[in-house]
Motif scaffolding. Sequence first.
Motif, PDB file in Angstrom:
ATOM      1  N   TYR A 151       0.841  -1.193   0.000  1.00  0.00           N
ATOM      2  CA  TYR A 151       0.000   0.000   0.000  1.00  0.00           C
ATOM      3  C   TYR A 151       0.880   1.248   0.000  1.00  0.00           C
ATOM      4  O   TYR A 151       2.013   1.243   0.493  1.00  0.00           O
ATOM      5  N   ASP A 158      -6.315   5.677  -0.850  1.00  0.00           N
ATOM      6  CA  ASP A 158      -6.164   4.244  -0.604  1.00  0.00           C
ATOM      7  C   ASP A 158      -5.648   3.574  -1.873  1.00  0.00           C
ATOM      8  O   ASP A 158      -6.433   3.098  -2.711  1.00  0.00           O
ATOM      9  N   ILE A 160      -3.400   0.586  -3.588  1.00  0.00           N
ATOM     10  CA  ILE A 160      -2.891  -0.755  -3.343  1.00  0.00           C
ATOM     11  C   ILE A 160      -2.142  -1.236  -4.581  1.00  0.00           C
ATOM     12  O   ILE A 160      -2.611  -1.069  -5.705  1.00  0.00           O
ATOM     13  N   LYS A 203      -5.857  -0.460   6.427  1.00  0.00           N
ATOM     14  CA  LYS A 203      -6.555  -0.510   5.133  1.00  0.00           C
ATOM     15  C   LYS A 203      -7.614  -1.614   5.097  1.00  0.00           C
ATOM     16  O   LYS A 203      -8.164  -1.912   4.029  1.00  0.00           O
TER      17      LYS A 203
END
Length: 381
Positions: A151, A158, A160, A203
């Motif tokens: 991440y 957010d 990834i 997360k």
Amino acid sequence: DLLKITSEKNTEVIRAQAPAELVLIDGPPKTAPIMGTGLLYVTNTDQHLFFHNAERLYYQMSSGRWFRSETLNGPWVAVNNDLPEDFRRIPTYHFESAVLTAVPGTQQAKQGAIEAQIPRKITVLRDRATLHVEYHGDPVFEPIQGTTIEYAVNTTYDVIKTGNKYYCCFQAVWFVAKNPKGPWKVCDSVPGAIYSIPPSHAKHHLVYVRVYESTPETVTFGYTGGYTGIYVSDGAVVEGTGYEYPTKVHHHSGRPYYYAYPSFSFFFGFGYPYWWWRPPYCYYPYPYHYRRSRYYDRRYAYRHTHKSRKYASGYGRGSHRGAGFEPSQLKGPYNHWGKSAASRSSDWAGKWHSSRTSPQGSRTGTGFYGWDGPRGSCVPA
């Protein structure tokens, strides 16, 4: 000393090394009974703080979780689902009725648990949904322990990384790109590895956003309560996973940048639950659609407001000079409903009003829904 502020008064600084709840009471605790129960509630605090007569124990509710202690100074011990039966008997019209959603076995708790697991869906157009992710410096990624993914640590988004692709979830919509800086496009499938993020990682909320349907023009996404920080525990809803998510610090060009993890909130009113988070959208159970949400915090009171095209709601609570007040309002295209209550010590009174317009005509009404004071008491059946 760091703030260059001087004062003639001594200030006590309370420091907690671990996550903690600070219970503030305005002077010595003042209590009042809750009719029909063996409970007393502390009236001069904004927290949900009770005293159970039969057990001679204090109970406090924080983020949907319960704690109890023999004294206000602690130690406080976590309570699972073995709350005294008196908590289920708290009247729905009482100031402290909001805690019923956190009391296992109540209708409010059952409804909240159901709502937390109902997917909220949104359909987006592939060619119109856009995303721009900003980083402080070049993108930096760290592995998520126990998974095969990484991440981004130097952005508020957010992001990834899995394999040679990058995925970003923004306001419950998944995007994909070949480069961490984009260009981003709406994706119609999410790698299963993302759904292995454990609750111990900040997360984890991303595992509650999924793709439900896709066409050549649109993609439908949905999320359940975990995305907004709402979880079901022991038959009631709670806020947060219970894990500590420390703030991430990243240095760039000699300056520190702080990345606080998502701060989600929930509030229950009007007898049913709804969620909101900042910024800037919130969901309402019916009809399911986005709406704006605001939070106001003033010296003597706070207020939440929620608005959409056809619906609006508001809730407030405050106190001044020993008196407390609590108004609630709900407005739709054909009706307007509200109630308000005021209290001083153990005396209180509540009033309601409603109006409705339909093809068959209009109806309005006002009246008291209960009072309790030196001249007697009257409460709903």
